[in-house]
Design an enzyme around this catalytic site. Structure first.
Site, short mmCIF file in Angstrom:
data_model
loop_
_atom_site.label_atom_id
_atom_site.label_comp_id
_atom_site.label_asym_id
_atom_site.label_seq_id
_atom_site.Cartn_x
_atom_site.Cartn_y
_atom_site.Cartn_z
N GLY A 201 39.77 38.91 37.25
CA GLY A 201 40.88 39.68 37.75
C GLY A 201 42.02 39.03 37.09
O GLY A 201 43.09 38.82 36.21
N GLU A 226 31.26 46.39 37.02
CA GLU A 226 31.38 45.03 37.53
C GLU A 226 32.83 44.45 36.80
O GLU A 226 32.61 44.55 36.08
CB GLU A 226 30.21 43.82 37.09
CG GLU A 226 30.93 43.29 38.30
CD GLU A 226 29.25 42.02 38.25
OE1 GLU A 226 29.84 40.65 39.06
OE2 GLU A 226 28.55 42.32 37.80
N LEU A 227 34.10 44.52 37.92
CA LEU A 227 35.44 44.01 37.00
C LEU A 227 34.56 42.51 36.08
O LEU A 227 34.49 41.14 36.55
CB LEU A 227 36.48 43.62 38.12
CG LEU A 227 37.40 43.28 37.43
CD1 LEU A 227 38.69 44.17 36.58
CD2 LEU A 227 38.31 42.46 38.68
N ASP A 228 35.28 42.91 34.86
CA ASP A 228 35.44 41.31 33.76
C ASP A 228 33.60 41.12 33.57
O ASP A 228 34.12 40.02 33.46
CB ASP A 228 35.88 40.94 34.49
CG ASP A 228 37.78 41.45 34.61
OD1 ASP A 228 38.13 41.97 33.73
OD2 ASP A 228 38.58 40.13 35.31
N ALA A 229 33.34 41.93 33.52
CA ALA A 229 32.09 40.83 33.36
C ALA A 229 31.02 41.27 32.75
O ALA A 229 29.84 41.27 32.77
CB ALA A 229 30.93 40.81 35.19
#
Length: 284
Positions: A201, A226-229
């Site tokens: 994030g 999925e954020l930053d995944a």
């Protein structure tokens, strides 16, 4: 000029004799293997292979290779992708206001370090127009707000189609792409200013400083919903000390961001990255 090669990326169920069968197929067609890299994931029962051979003197015409590779992959019960080393990718760079990754990638492309073309730079701010145009790239301003996000992404997709873009790179583009966008265009590579999975994030350097970490880094990864995944391609790290303030971490981190993103992009462009089970195998 370096002679062109064919590159096969194959994932199939593991079993004895696969290396011999693959190399034998190339040899039977008169091919000279340049690189052969293999990996067995015993937990998943999968075999991964990257095989690169000279096109010159190969017994099958270039035009018939995709069909031949498809037949080979089907015989092994797997999925194969064929690439040619002389096919340059057309890459779009997405940016906001920070210029360090944009400048680095454009310079490396001009210097011949990255085998790609950058015909398009898309930004939600006007600040970097001059840099893009100095390097001969088309600069398109597409403002984004919560209310206009859908319309903005539709315009971005139109621009990608207009320029025949093969790959999008988020070079410090401070926006999150929607699942709809990612469902209609891929692959997308992002640079995150943290050593993932730590500090996902926003403002990771601030949070790293508050925790007193002694090591910070940057992570280049494929973008998923999925954020930053998304699957990680490359990471770079640098030591920090108790004397460093947040601005020191940001300064050092920018160096790592440039390095990790350039390495990841080079590996992707040379077809050294294979994605499976939500992770990557990178054959350097």
């Amino acid at each position: 000029m370096v002679a062109p090669t064919a590159i096969l990326q194959l994932i199939c169920p593991d079993r004895p004799g696969l290396v011999s069968e693959l190399s034998g197929w190339v040899s039977a067609n008169g091919g000279n293997i340049r690189h052969a890299d293999h990996h067995t994931d015993s937990g998943a029962g999968l075999f991964l292979s990257r095989l690169e051979w000279d096109l010159e003197g190969f017994g099958l015409p270039r035009a018939s290779l995709p069909e031949a590779v498809q037949a080979l992959s089907a015989r092994l019960g797997g999925e194969g992708q064929l690439h040619f080393s002389d096919q340059q990718r057309r890459v779009a760079l997405f940016v906001s206001k920070q210029d360090h990754c944009l400048l680095d990638l454009l310079w490396r492309t001009r210097a011949g370090e990255l085998p790609m073309q950058v015909p398009l730079v898309i930004s939600n701010h006007p600040d970097l127009r001059a840099i893009a145009e100095d390097f001969g790239a088309r600069f398109e301003l597409v403002p984004v707000s919560a209310e206009s996000k859908h319309q903005a992404e539709q315009r971005q997709l139109e621009l990608l189609a207009e320029e025949g873009i093969d790959l999008a790179v988020l070079a410090k583009y401070m926006q999150v792409l929607s699942g709809d966008f990612l469902g209609r265009f891929s692959p997308v590579i992002n640079i995150h200013h943290s050593f993932l999975p730590a500090f996902t994030g926003a403002q990771p350097y601030h949070r790293a400083w508050e925790r007193g970490v002694k090591l910070i880094g940057a992570t280049a990864h494929y973008v998923t919903e999925e954020l930053d995944a998304g699957p990680i391609i490359e990471q770079a790290t640098v030591h920090v000390s108790h004397r460093d303030e947040v601005h020191d971490l940001i300064r050092k981190g920018r160096d790592m961001e440039r390095l990790a993103l350039a390495r990841a992009l080079r590996q992707h462009l040379h077809h050294q990255v294979m994605v499976y089970r939500g992770r990557t195998a990178v054959f350097d």
